[in-house]
Design an enzyme around this catalytic site. Structure first.
Site, PDB file in Angstrom:
ATOM      1  N   HIS A 102       4.134   0.802  -4.812  1.00 16.15           N
ATOM      2  CA  HIS A 102       4.789  -0.077  -3.836  1.00 16.15           C
ATOM      3  C   HIS A 102       5.206  -1.410  -4.451  1.00 16.15           C
ATOM      4  O   HIS A 102       5.284  -2.423  -3.758  1.00 16.15           O
ATOM      5  CB  HIS A 102       3.861  -0.327  -2.646  1.00 16.15           C
ATOM      6  CG  HIS A 102       3.515   0.893  -1.862  1.00 16.15           C
ATOM      7  ND1 HIS A 102       2.510   1.742  -2.236  1.00 16.15           N
ATOM      8  CD2 HIS A 102       4.071   1.429  -0.745  1.00 16.15           C
ATOM      9  CE1 HIS A 102       2.435   2.751  -1.370  1.00 16.15           C
ATOM     10  NE2 HIS A 102       3.383   2.582  -0.465  1.00 16.15           N
TER      11      HIS A 102
ATOM     12  N   GLU B  87      13.384  11.004   1.892  1.00 17.45           N
ATOM     13  CA  GLU B  87      14.411  10.107   1.351  1.00 17.45           C
ATOM     14  C   GLU B  87      15.670  10.864   0.948  1.00 17.45           C
ATOM     15  O   GLU B  87      16.788  10.368   1.136  1.00 17.45           O
ATOM     16  CB  GLU B  87      13.843   9.330   0.162  1.00 17.45           C
ATOM     17  CG  GLU B  87      12.879   8.218   0.550  1.00 17.45           C
ATOM     18  CD  GLU B  87      11.489   8.724   0.891  1.00 17.45           C
ATOM     19  OE1 GLU B  87      10.713   7.964   1.507  1.00 17.45           O
ATOM     20  OE2 GLU B  87      11.180   9.892   0.558  1.00 17.45           O
TER      21      GLU B  87
END
Length: 325
Positions: free
Chosen positions: A130, A60
């Site tokens: 998540h 990321e």
């Protein structure tokens, strides 16, 4: 107009941008032939080629750094962070580079062509890695815009506006609505102005404020309250940075009460900033303390997801308590 879900609306917006902006590039983990973990980018690599829609390594920080480099050279960079929970490795690049690039160069250079797309929130039994809602982290950072749509129509219009905005935007997509929400969406090009809240329902007794997936929650709670004679004004904030103080304050001056609902934890959540500002703007109009119905101050639980969520029943109870104060 076409009846489509939020994923299809986002895909439509991305396709429009790639078609009309030859400087636009879309990238992220698995966004190429795979179409991303939620299939938001399905078919775009086949349509526009591997040079304009492609997979990145699983890094990321690298994705955000690459976006900064592209945008600094005049490209339209659309970066997908696969889950909002994993945006944290990129936070240095987003907060210290994307947000400050124009400021530190005295407007000589900018990376205003960046949009970071990322799915956020719970409701899909994703567990603590998540399901998080980290939007508040980015609202503290001058130089970033933060946008959250509530349905397919809003998603397409707000995403097109975000990509074309001259500032870096972090665009949070409510993943539990990806396929659950179906709306009438124009097939062509349209934008929804950033920085403007929308009064979704008029009322006189209390203002309910939320964004993203929690909008359907406060609307359900407003329906429950209506059966007991409580008239709720419902507002979708849509843009968190900069947020529309004027619209919210005008509503609170009318109703005298405010309830803010968000999925992120209570402590440090964006509701606290809204509450502080509104009590400054509307202190003499308030009939009761500003109420916050939020997630819990715990890691996001898997088996206790239902208990964690600020659902319609919790919101309804808070509405009654606020009105009866």
């Amino acid at each position: 107009m076409a009846k489509i879900n939020m994923l299809q609306a986002i895909n439509d917006a991305l396709s429009l941008v790639l078609e009309t902006d030859d400087k636009a590039i879309l990238f992220g983990e698995d966004v190429g032939h795979f179409g991303g973990v939620f299939r938001a980018t399905s078919g775009l690599q086949e349509k526009y080629g591997k040079e304009r829609c492609f997979n990145t390594p699983l890094t990321e920080q690298g994705i955000a750094g690459f976006a900064n480099g592209l945008a600094s050279n005049g490209m339209t960079a659309i970066a997908e962070i696969q889950f909002a929970d994993y945006i944290f490795p990129a936070i240095d690049q987003i907060v210290n580079e994307s947000a400050k690039f124009r400021y530190r160069s005295g407007n000589e250079f900018n990376v205003g062509g960046i949009t970071y797309r990322t799915p956020y929130g719970g409701g899909i039994a994703g567990g603590h890695y998540h399901s998080q809602s980290p939007e508040a982290y980015f609202t503290q950072t001058a130089g970033l815009k933060v946008v959250v749509p509530r349905n397919a129509y809003q998603a397409k219009g707000l995403l097109l506006a975000s990509i074309r905005d001259k500032n870096p935007v972090v665009f949070f997509e409510p993943k539990r609505l990806y396929r659950a929400n179906i709306s009438e969406v124009p097939e062509g090009d349209y934008e929804i102005e950033l920085g403007k809240a929308e009064v979704v329902r008029e009322g006189k007794d209390i203002t309910l404020l939320a964004w993203g997936a929690q909008m359907e929650i406060i609307e359900e709670a407003a329906d429950m309250a209506a059966k007991q004679g409580i008239s709720c004004e419902v507002i979708d904030l849509r843009t968190l940075a900069p947020w529309d103080i004027e619209t919210v304050a005008a509503s609170v001056k009318k109703t005298g009460r405010l309830l803010i609902n968000h999925e992120a934890p209570l402590t440090g959540g964006f509701a606290g900033e809204i509450a502080a500002t509104i009590q400054e703007e509307c202190f003499l109009y308030l009939e009761s303390p500003i109420s916050r119905v939020c997630g819990l101050d715990t890691p996001y639980p898997l088996i206790h997801e239902k208990e964690y969520m600020p659902d319609a029943l919790k919101t309804f109870e808070a509405i009654k308590a606020t009105v009866k104060f």
